[in-house]
Write a protein that holds these residues in place. Structure first.
Motif: not given
Length: 194
Positions: A40-46
């Motif tokens: 979840x955090x990976x997919x939300x990060x740039x």
């Protein structure tokens, strides 16, 4: 004669870490924070956020990896550290099902990423990086190191998938296969207590 050396990834070596990560493959965009973030955090990060996360991790210490140098030029990277600091591992079903070690044990470390710049591939840097990571883990009090490599003799893989490391590299460094997580993906471990 080529000289290969290794150093822990500390704040003064930030530019070297970036040079090692940006020579081909996914290192530039991943910034080797994939192992420390949930999906979840990976997919939300740039990419910019991942770069800052790695910088913060290195600044806070202890070093989350080792940089390899070829004749003084940063040429490769390995992530090594306690599994407790790599949030993705207990959430990865094949790893969680395969390991015999509790995820809250800070003496169990894991190797989760290798990056070698294109122009330095084929020089044995992965083995040099792994040997340096083993020494670092031993000096830091690790009891056991796990790895999740690819058996390149059993499955065909793209170069980008080799960030896990090749089984042959781990076996040459003394790791033992503990179980097969799925075809071509063993869990390996090196006991440092013995």
């Amino acid at each position: 004669m080529t000289t290969i050396t290794t150093e822990a990834a500390t704040t003064p070596r930030w530019d070297d870490v970036q040079h090692a990560l940006t020579g081909g493959g996914d290192g530039a965009s991943c910034q080797c924070v994939w192992p420390v973030l949930t999906n979840k955090d990976w997919n939300a990060s740039t990419k910019e956020q991942r770069t800052e996360l790695l910088r913060e991790e290195i600044d806070a210490g202890p070093p989350p990896g080792i940089v390899a140098y070829v004749d003084g030029e940063a040429a490769g990277w390995i992530r090594i550290g306690p599994r407790t600091s790599q949030a993705r591992l207990p959430r990865t079903r094949i790893i969680a099902a395969a390991t015999a070690e509790p995820f809250d044990d800070g003496t169990v470390w894991a190797v989760t990423c290798f990056v070698v710049r294109r122009e330095h591939r084929g020089k044995g840097l992965n083995r040099t990086l792994l040997d340096a990571a083993i020494d670092y883990a031993r000096r830091s009090g690790a009891r056991l190191i796990e790895g999740y490599p690819i058996d390149t003799g059993a499955v065909k893989v793209s170069t980008n998938d080799l960030f896990h490391g090749a089984l042959s590299t781990f076996l040459a460094a003394g790791f033992e296969v503990k179980t097969e997580m799925k075809p071509g993906r063993p869990l390996v471990a090196l006991d440092l207590a013995g």
